[in-house]
Scaffold this motif. Structure first.
Motif, PDB file in Angstrom:
ATOM      1  N   SER A 150       0.827  -1.203   0.000  1.00 44.96           N
ATOM      2  CA  SER A 150       0.000   0.000   0.000  1.00 44.96           C
ATOM      3  C   SER A 150       0.863   1.256   0.000  1.00 44.96           C
ATOM      4  O   SER A 150       0.600   2.217  -0.713  1.00 44.96           O
ATOM      5  CB  SER A 150      -0.902  -0.016   1.220  1.00 44.96           C
ATOM      6  N   ASN A 151       1.916   1.219   0.812  1.00 46.15           N
ATOM      7  CA  ASN A 151       2.754   2.402   0.947  1.00 46.15           C
ATOM      8  C   ASN A 151       3.551   2.696  -0.314  1.00 46.15           C
ATOM      9  O   ASN A 151       3.704   3.845  -0.701  1.00 46.15           O
ATOM     10  CB  ASN A 151       3.684   2.212   2.141  1.00 46.15           C
TER      11      ASN A 151
ATOM     12  N   HIS B   8      -1.617   0.232  -3.338  1.00 47.52           N
ATOM     13  CA  HIS B   8      -2.725  -0.716  -3.353  1.00 47.52           C
ATOM     14  C   HIS B   8      -3.623  -0.479  -2.166  1.00 47.52           C
ATOM     15  O   HIS B   8      -3.157  -0.281  -1.051  1.00 47.52           O
ATOM     16  CB  HIS B   8      -2.205  -2.161  -3.407  1.00 47.52           C
TER      17      HIS B   8
ATOM     18  N   HIS C 171       1.099   0.280  13.045  1.00 50.44           N
ATOM     19  CA  HIS C 171       1.692   0.774  11.789  1.00 50.44           C
ATOM     20  C   HIS C 171       0.631   0.787  10.691  1.00 50.44           C
ATOM     21  O   HIS C 171       0.453   1.786   9.996  1.00 50.44           O
ATOM     22  CB  HIS C 171       2.863  -0.137  11.429  1.00 50.44           C
TER      23      HIS C 171
ATOM     24  N   SER D 161      -2.133   3.464  11.410  1.00 53.96           N
ATOM     25  CA  SER D 161      -1.801   4.863  11.138  1.00 53.96           C
ATOM     26  C   SER D 161      -1.604   5.109   9.640  1.00 53.96           C
ATOM     27  O   SER D 161      -1.769   6.235   9.183  1.00 53.96           O
ATOM     28  CB  SER D 161      -0.603   5.364  11.949  1.00 53.96           C
ATOM     29  N   LEU D 162      -1.268   4.079   8.897  1.00 53.51           N
ATOM     30  CA  LEU D 162      -1.130   4.288   7.456  1.00 53.51           C
ATOM     31  C   LEU D 162      -2.486   4.351   6.760  1.00 53.51           C
ATOM     32  O   LEU D 162      -2.661   5.072   5.794  1.00 53.51           O
ATOM     33  CB  LEU D 162      -0.312   3.156   6.822  1.00 53.51           C
ATOM     34  N   SER D 163      -3.459   3.573   7.249  1.00 53.88           N
ATOM     35  CA  SER D 163      -4.640   3.390   6.416  1.00 53.88           C
ATOM     36  C   SER D 163      -5.940   3.954   6.973  1.00 53.88           C
ATOM     37  O   SER D 163      -6.875   4.162   6.234  1.00 53.88           O
ATOM     38  CB  SER D 163      -4.847   1.900   6.137  1.00 53.88           C
ATOM     39  N   PHE D 164      -6.010   4.222   8.278  1.00 51.64           N
ATOM     40  CA  PHE D 164      -7.280   4.699   8.809  1.00 51.64           C
ATOM     41  C   PHE D 164      -7.444   6.195   8.554  1.00 51.64           C
ATOM     42  O   PHE D 164      -6.482   6.953   8.541  1.00 51.64           O
ATOM     43  CB  PHE D 164      -7.365   4.432  10.323  1.00 51.64           C
ATOM     44  N   HIS D 165      -8.668   6.601   8.355  1.00 49.46           N
ATOM     45  CA  HIS D 165      -8.965   8.035   8.255  1.00 49.46           C
ATOM     46  C   HIS D 165     -10.361   8.251   8.789  1.00 49.46           C
ATOM     47  O   HIS D 165     -11.010   7.298   9.253  1.00 49.46           O
ATOM     48  CB  HIS D 165      -8.834   8.517   6.817  1.00 49.46           C
TER      49      HIS D 165
ATOM     50  N   LEU E 182      -0.298   6.533  21.459  1.00 50.66           N
ATOM     51  CA  LEU E 182      -0.329   7.991  21.332  1.00 50.66           C
ATOM     52  C   LEU E 182      -0.009   8.399  19.895  1.00 50.66           C
ATOM     53  O   LEU E 182      -0.660   9.256  19.299  1.00 50.66           O
ATOM     54  CB  LEU E 182       0.682   8.632  22.278  1.00 50.66           C
ATOM     55  N   GLN E 183       1.022   7.749  19.360  1.00 51.29           N
ATOM     56  CA  GLN E 183       1.416   8.030  17.979  1.00 51.29           C
ATOM     57  C   GLN E 183       0.230   7.787  17.045  1.00 51.29           C
ATOM     58  O   GLN E 183      -0.072   8.589  16.168  1.00 51.29           O
ATOM     59  CB  GLN E 183       2.585   7.113  17.603  1.00 51.29           C
TER      60      GLN E 183
ATOM     61  N   SER F 135      -2.447  10.383  17.315  1.00 58.99           N
ATOM     62  CA  SER F 135      -2.111  11.648  16.650  1.00 58.99           C
ATOM     63  C   SER F 135      -2.381  11.583  15.153  1.00 58.99           C
ATOM     64  O   SER F 135      -2.495  12.609  14.498  1.00 58.99           O
ATOM     65  CB  SER F 135      -0.651  12.008  16.900  1.00 58.99           C
ATOM     66  N   ARG F 136      -2.487  10.379  14.609  1.00 63.53           N
ATOM     67  CA  ARG F 136      -2.749  10.266  13.179  1.00 63.53           C
ATOM     68  C   ARG F 136      -4.228  10.115  12.860  1.00 63.53           C
ATOM     69  O   ARG F 136      -4.705  10.605  11.848  1.00 63.53           O
ATOM     70  CB  ARG F 136      -2.006   9.047  12.603  1.00 63.53           C
TER      71      ARG F 136
ATOM     72  N   ARG G  57      -3.604  17.545  18.072  1.00 67.37           N
ATOM     73  CA  ARG G  57      -4.662  16.920  17.294  1.00 67.37           C
ATOM     74  C   ARG G  57      -5.959  16.835  18.100  1.00 67.37           C
ATOM     75  O   ARG G  57      -7.044  17.053  17.575  1.00 67.37           O
ATOM     76  CB  ARG G  57      -4.200  15.515  16.866  1.00 67.37           C
TER      77      ARG G  57
ATOM     78  N   TRP H 166      -4.479  13.059   5.668  1.00 63.61           N
ATOM     79  CA  TRP H 166      -5.007  11.926   4.927  1.00 63.61           C
ATOM     80  C   TRP H 166      -5.164  12.272   3.451  1.00 63.61           C
ATOM     81  O   TRP H 166      -5.787  13.265   3.092  1.00 63.61           O
ATOM     82  CB  TRP H 166      -6.346  11.473   5.509  1.00 63.61           C
TER      83      TRP H 166
ATOM     84  N   LEU I 101      -5.494   7.171  -2.201  1.00 67.96           N
ATOM     85  CA  LEU I 101      -4.421   6.585  -3.005  1.00 67.96           C
ATOM     86  C   LEU I 101      -4.236   7.349  -4.305  1.00 67.96           C
ATOM     87  O   LEU I 101      -3.114   7.572  -4.755  1.00 67.96           O
ATOM     88  CB  LEU I 101      -4.744   5.115  -3.304  1.00 67.96           C
TER      89      LEU I 101
ATOM     90  N   ARG J 243      -2.491  10.566  -3.692  1.00 67.75           N
ATOM     91  CA  ARG J 243      -1.077  10.303  -3.413  1.00 67.75           C
ATOM     92  C   ARG J 243      -0.314  10.026  -4.699  1.00 67.75           C
ATOM     93  O   ARG J 243       0.769  10.553  -4.921  1.00 67.75           O
ATOM     94  CB  ARG J 243      -0.948   9.088  -2.490  1.00 67.75           C
TER      95      ARG J 243
ATOM     96  N   MET K  76       5.868  14.132  15.075  1.00 69.21           N
ATOM     97  CA  MET K  76       4.489  13.806  15.430  1.00 69.21           C
ATOM     98  C   MET K  76       3.605  14.947  14.993  1.00 69.21           C
ATOM     99  O   MET K  76       3.955  16.121  15.177  1.00 69.21           O
ATOM    100  CB  MET K  76       4.366  13.613  16.939  1.00 69.21           C
TER     101      MET K  76
END
Lengths: 925, 143
Positions: free
Chosen positions: A63-64, A68, A94, A97-101, A130-131, A134-135, A170, B23, B26, B29, B120
């Motif tokens: 995905s990154n 995908h 990991h 934080s990459l994929s949720f919104h 916490l990280q 923040s996302r 945030r 956010w 895809l 991005r 962060m």
């Protein structure tokens, strides 16, 4: 699909296998990835968490780096998150934080997981969650987890506390009410001496202060302390950013801070910090002469540095200064102009902006000339950048800086001939706009338009078509200024016009119509009275004919006009030419072209029938027969000779609604339908009859000066063209030079010595920037028609501040008590029985004592400060947490009454400062 | 916001790491990375490291075959961001020992973790190499 078997999970490919496979695949990357994705989809359903987490990790990778979609795995990520093993958790966080919104459906389910990890004893788990928060935090998460974050803000593990501080930003953003709970602790962290915490908390405040600086003024003393004490450049830069926002709001604060910033600027060895000091000074401290001078010295060092980064930043800083101190730019103009030929396009654009900032009405002509020469030499991109900035600078505020419009119009003509020019649309707008607004320039405008129209080579350049359309329109509309309408007609109807797009072709035909009517009118209606003069003159002698039309020979219309030697014979030829050129267009596919061609041909037929049957006969004869025709021509000519002017966009609104006309009835429904249709942008203009332009007498003192030399070049071009396409031209008795090819539209080689343009520009800006008033305008600036408000300020400036922003509102509540800032004067007038008033004064007490500390800074007062700080904090916290009446009463009774008395006296002193400061809260430095 | 995104791209224009602090879908991005790569990779060594793009700036720096691109707000300090990039590279260097493109490819998750230690909410929170690496080393030991 069946679930994965034990074999599958035993022989699962790891991420490393996947990457290796991806690098060595033979079946093509896409095919390999879709195969891998298929595997992942299977593996991720496995009940075994190790298999699942490996699958998730692989998915994150794809995905990154390979775009995908991994939203299908959201729920699986949550499953992995519930694993007791840290390594699984790490992967899950990991992935999350990459994929949720905000619109991920399973976001609701994560709250409890996060809460569990936030209260975990493992600091790394806390840190991970916490990280993650923040996302992905949204309103619900921020609201539900505020208590946990609040607790962590005073955690004794630095590693955790630092992250809790950073996450607050945030949380505040998403859920402003959390400010009431967390803000106190955040401020407490501001007094922490640990650089890790300090860096995080200052980062949060610099972001917060960007959005609404005024709310954070009360914290200025803390920031000041950090600025003076900080050892870390990162922290200093952030604090400088805060002060850049705060200083413009409070002059007393600026007074205090400017010295430390200058000190920092002198002392620091770090370029980043140095640049931040410079930028802070030039943006927010531009009234402090000595500070600006110091900063400018540093900017200069930057600009002459070898490093392109420093050079760019130097120029960039200079352009910030330029808005307030133009002298700085002129002091450094050599560097700026040298940068125009830098190899880096970004540096070139910065220096172009600066050169344009130097432009004034005294030097606009010289600077433009040199820049146009630069444009000729540059690559297409920068060339258009230059042309664009010349155009926008010159047209700013209805051509404010242009005095000599004749020059400007010919500059426009010159610019459109530059080979890379792609600014056709803008030039078109300006040519027409100037024609409408500035009466005195129309003569020159028509000459420029003629030169453009007459050059057959220009028709081949599609970027120029818009310019040509303006030229055609101008020469049709103001044909009475033309020295040679017949020549104009030939240019408008030349064969290569077939290269034009239909919309512009239509404008050409309409202009041809206007020119034809003008010729006929001159010949028959007016020409009849002065037949003796014009009939004898021959067509060929146009070029040497000098026409002088002084005030004495004004014609009835008040329009200056060439006493054109248009004979019957030339009219016959003209009509033939029109027929020849336009008959093919009757079959045009474009309705506009077809219709206009038909109009014009119909008109020609009419005239021919009526007037020219007797073309070979006596004047008198034709006059008698042509009475009807004359009438028609006069009618059409009158229709065309009504002057067009610029019309304000708001003009329609000024038309009063007639009585009895109900505009809204039955059309109210349309509003909902049309609501999304936007108003046209303000720089478009429309045509109509201007109300204020009745006075046309100013035309009478126009002089038509004959200058045969300047038109030679383009005339010879036309001559060459005539040679090749003789068929389409009026008969001419002259023999002409033979040439086989079109000359290039513009030959850069002709421009000759461009090499020393840089030094030229330096010289001329040196001259023109000296404030001596050169009385070099021999003629006064012509009147430019301006329309009321529409031209002045097209868009009302929107206030960027959102006063009632809920976040800043909450912050304010905390920092200023439950009220908004009150002016000092009104505060001191408050009756002491007012509860709120008392609370305020209580606050003033503490701040007053703080003021002393910063003032003399000896040890005893420092202690007192800490003391009062602690108290203040206690009170504030109570205030926030409980906020009940009893607490407030208790506080009032327990607080020191004698101190308050004293402080009131002190508080009155600042009232004597000038009135402008009265709006500023008293509890600053 | 400060930092909006951090990208690592090799000189063929392939993304090697992408970290966004806001956010983006895809598609967004993909478009963004394409535009940026086209803009920045075409520039040469003699040109400055700052590129204006849309309504923000890109600060970039090249190390061997890898470009580090950081998208920042307009009032962010460009030189500080360059220092940040250098710090990032030094940190990875210390961890991997002479870091190269492959290290980042095969330890993408670790690289992300390092970034998370440093940044962060789009603002830089940690600038000490030891502090950044200590949790990673602990975790390495644990597993």
């Amino acid at each position: 699909m069946s679930g994965p078997s034990l074999m599958d999970s035993l022989f699962q490919r790891t991420l490393e296998d996947l990457i290796k496979g991806l690098r060595q695949q033979l079946i093509g990357e896409q095919a390999f990835i879709s195969k891998a994705l298929e595997e992942i989809r299977k593996e991720i359903k496995s009940p075994d968490l190790s298999t699942k987490s490996t699958a998730l990790l692989k998915l994150c990778y794809l995905s990154n780096l390979h775009f995908h979609d991994m939203s299908f795995a959201a729920f699986h990520a949550l499953e992995v998150l519930s694993s007791p093993r840290f390594s699984h958790k790490k992967i899950a966080y990991h992935a999350i934080s990459l994929s949720f919104h905000d619109s991920t459906p399973v976001l609701l389910l994560i709250t409890n997981h996060l809460r569990k990890d936030l209260t975990s004893t493992n600091e790394f788990e806390v840190s991970l969650s916490l990280q993650c928060l923040s996302r992905i935090a949204n309103v619900d998460l921020a609201r539900d987890l505020t208590p946990e974050v609040f607790t962590l803000l005073s955690s004794n593990k630095l590693y955790v506390r630092k992250r809790a501080v950073a996450v607050v930003l945030r949380v505040f953003e998403k859920y402003p009410d959390s400010v009431r709970v967390c803000f106190k602790r955040l401020v407490e962290n501001l007094e922490n001496y640990d650089p890790q915490i300090l860096s995080a908390v200052v980062g949060v405040f610099s972001e917060l202060a960007c959005k609404d600086p005024r709310s954070y003024l009360p914290l200025a003393p803390e920031f000041y302390k950090i600025l003076v004490d900080s050892k870390s450049n990162w922290i200093s830069i952030k604090v400088l950013k805060i002060f850049a926002k705060l200083a413009p709001l409070e002059p007393r604060l600026a007074n205090r801070v400017v010295e430390p910033i200058c000190d920092l600027m002198r002392k620091t060895g770090a370029k980043s910090l140095l640049f931040e000091c410079v930028r802070t000074v030039v943006t927010s401290f531009s009234e402090y002469e000595s500070a600006v001078r110091l900063a400018v010295g540093k900017i200069r060092e930057f600009m002459v540095d070898e490093d392109p980064n420093l050079k760019y930043l130097g120029l960039h800083a200079l352009s910030i200064v330029a808005s307030k101190h133009l002298w700085v730019v002129s002091e450094n103009k050599e560097v700026v102009i040298k940068s125009l030929s830098d190899p880096d396009p970004n540096i070139k654009i910065e220096s172009l902006r600066l050169v344009m900032a130097m432009v004034s009405e005294h030097n606009v002509a010289e600077i433009s000339k040199v820049l146009v020469n630069y444009a000729l030499k540059s690559d297409p991109l920068f060339c258009n950048e230059i042309l664009g900035s010349i155009l926008s600078t010159c047209s700013r505020n209805v051509y404010e800086i242009i005095v000599d419009f004749d020059w400007y119009v010919s500059l426009l003509g010159e610019m459109s001939r530059i080979p890379h020019c792609q600014m056709g649309e803008e030039i078109e707008n300006q040519l027409v706009d100037i024609g409408l607004r500035v009466k005195d320039v129309r003569l020159e405008l028509v000459r420029v338009a003629r030169d453009l129209l007459i050059d057959p080579a220009l028709l081949g350049n599609s970027f120029l078509h818009r310019v040509l359309s303006a030229a055609a329109w101008v020469s049709g509309e103001y044909v009475e200024f033309s020295r040679n309408p017949l020549e104009l007609m030939e240019a408008l109807l030349q064969p290569r016009t077939s290269l034009l797009p239909p919309s512009i072709m239509a404008i050409y035909i309409q202009s041809a119509f206007k020119v034809l009517v003008f010729c006929l009118h001159t010949c028959f209606v007016r020409g009849g009275s002065t037949a003796g003069v014009s009939a004898s003159a021959s067509y060929e002698s146009f070029d040497d004919l000098s026409v002088e039309n002084g005030a004495g020979s004004t014609v009835a219309h008040g329009q200056t006009c060439t006493s054109a030697p248009i004979t019957n014979e030339s009219i016959v030829n003209l009509l033939k030419l029109v027929e020849l050129a336009l008959s093919p267009l009757l079959g045009s596919h474009d309705v506009e072209v077809q219709e206009r061609a038909r109009n014009l041909l119909g008109f020609v037929d009419l005239i021919k029938l009526e007037a020219l049957n007797s073309s070979g006969q006596e004047e008198n004869d034709s006059e008698q027969k042509g009475v009807e025709a004359t009438k028609i021509i006069r009618l059409v000519h009158d229709a065309f000779s009504k002057e067009l002017g610029p019309v304000s966009l708001s003009a329609q609104g000024k038309v009063p609604v007639p009585d009895g006309l109900t505009l809204n009835e039955n059309l109210g429904d349309l509003e909902t339908i049309c609501s999304d249709i936007e108003l046209p942008s303000s720089n478009t203009f429309s045509f109509g009859y201007p109300s204020e332009e009745k006075d046309v007498s100013s035309f009478s003192n126009l002089q038509i000066k004959e200058d045969s030399g300047q038109s030679n070049e383009s005339t010879s071009l036309l001559a060459e063209h005539r040679k090749r396409h003789g068929l389409y031209y009026l008969p001419s008795g002259k023999s002409e030079v033979i040439s086989n090819d079109y000359p290039p539209a513009n030959d850069p080689a002709l421009q000759g010595d461009n090499n020393d343009t840089a030094s030229d520009l330096v010289k001329l800006t040196a001259e023109s920037l000296v404030p001596k008033r050169k009385p070099n305008h021999s003629k006064p600036r012509p009147v430019v028609v301006k329309l009321d408000e529409a031209d002045e300020k097209p868009v009302a400036v929107k206030h960027p501040e959102s006063r009632d922003d809920s976040l800043s509102g909450a912050v304010r509540d905390i920092l200023f008590g439950s009220e908004d800032i009150l002016p000092t004067s009104s505060r001191s007038n408050l009756p002491s029985s007012n509860r709120k008033g008392k609370e305020k004064q209580h606050m003033i007490t503490q701040v007053e004592s703080k003021e002393n500390v910063v003032g003399d800074g000896n040890s005893s007062s420092r202690r007192r400060k800490d003391h009062s700080h602690g108290k203040e904090r206690r009170h504030r916290k109570k205030n926030a947490e409980e906020r009940n009446e009893t607490d407030r009463k208790e506080k009032e009774s327990s607080s020191n009454h004698p101190r308050r008395q004293k402080s009131r006296q002190r508080a009155e002193e600042p009232l004597k400062v000038p009135p402008q400061t009265s709006v500023i809260p008293d509890f600053l430095l | 916001m400060g930092i909006r995104f951090i990208l690592m791209v090799n000189k063929q224009g392939q993304t090697r790491l992408a970290q966004y602090y806001e956010w983006l879908t895809l598609e967004e991005r993909r478009a963004l990375e394409g535009e940026i790569v086209r803009k920045c990779l075409a520039r040469n060594e003699q040109q400055c490291s700052f590129v204006e793009h849309r309504n923000y700036k890109i600060v970039y720096r090249r190390y061997a075959s890898l470009f580090f691109l950081v998208g920042v707000d307009n009032d962010e300090n460009e030189l500080a961001i360059l220092e940040f990039i250098h710090l990032l590279v030094e940190t990875m260097d210390r961890h991997f020992g002479n870091v190269c493109e492959l290290d980042i490819m095969f330890h993408l998750e670790k690289a992300h973790f390092m970034l998370e230690e440093m940044v962060m909410n789009g603002s830089i929170v940690e600038t000490s190499k030891a502090n950044i690496l200590s949790p990673i080393q602990l975790m390495d030991k644990a597993s």
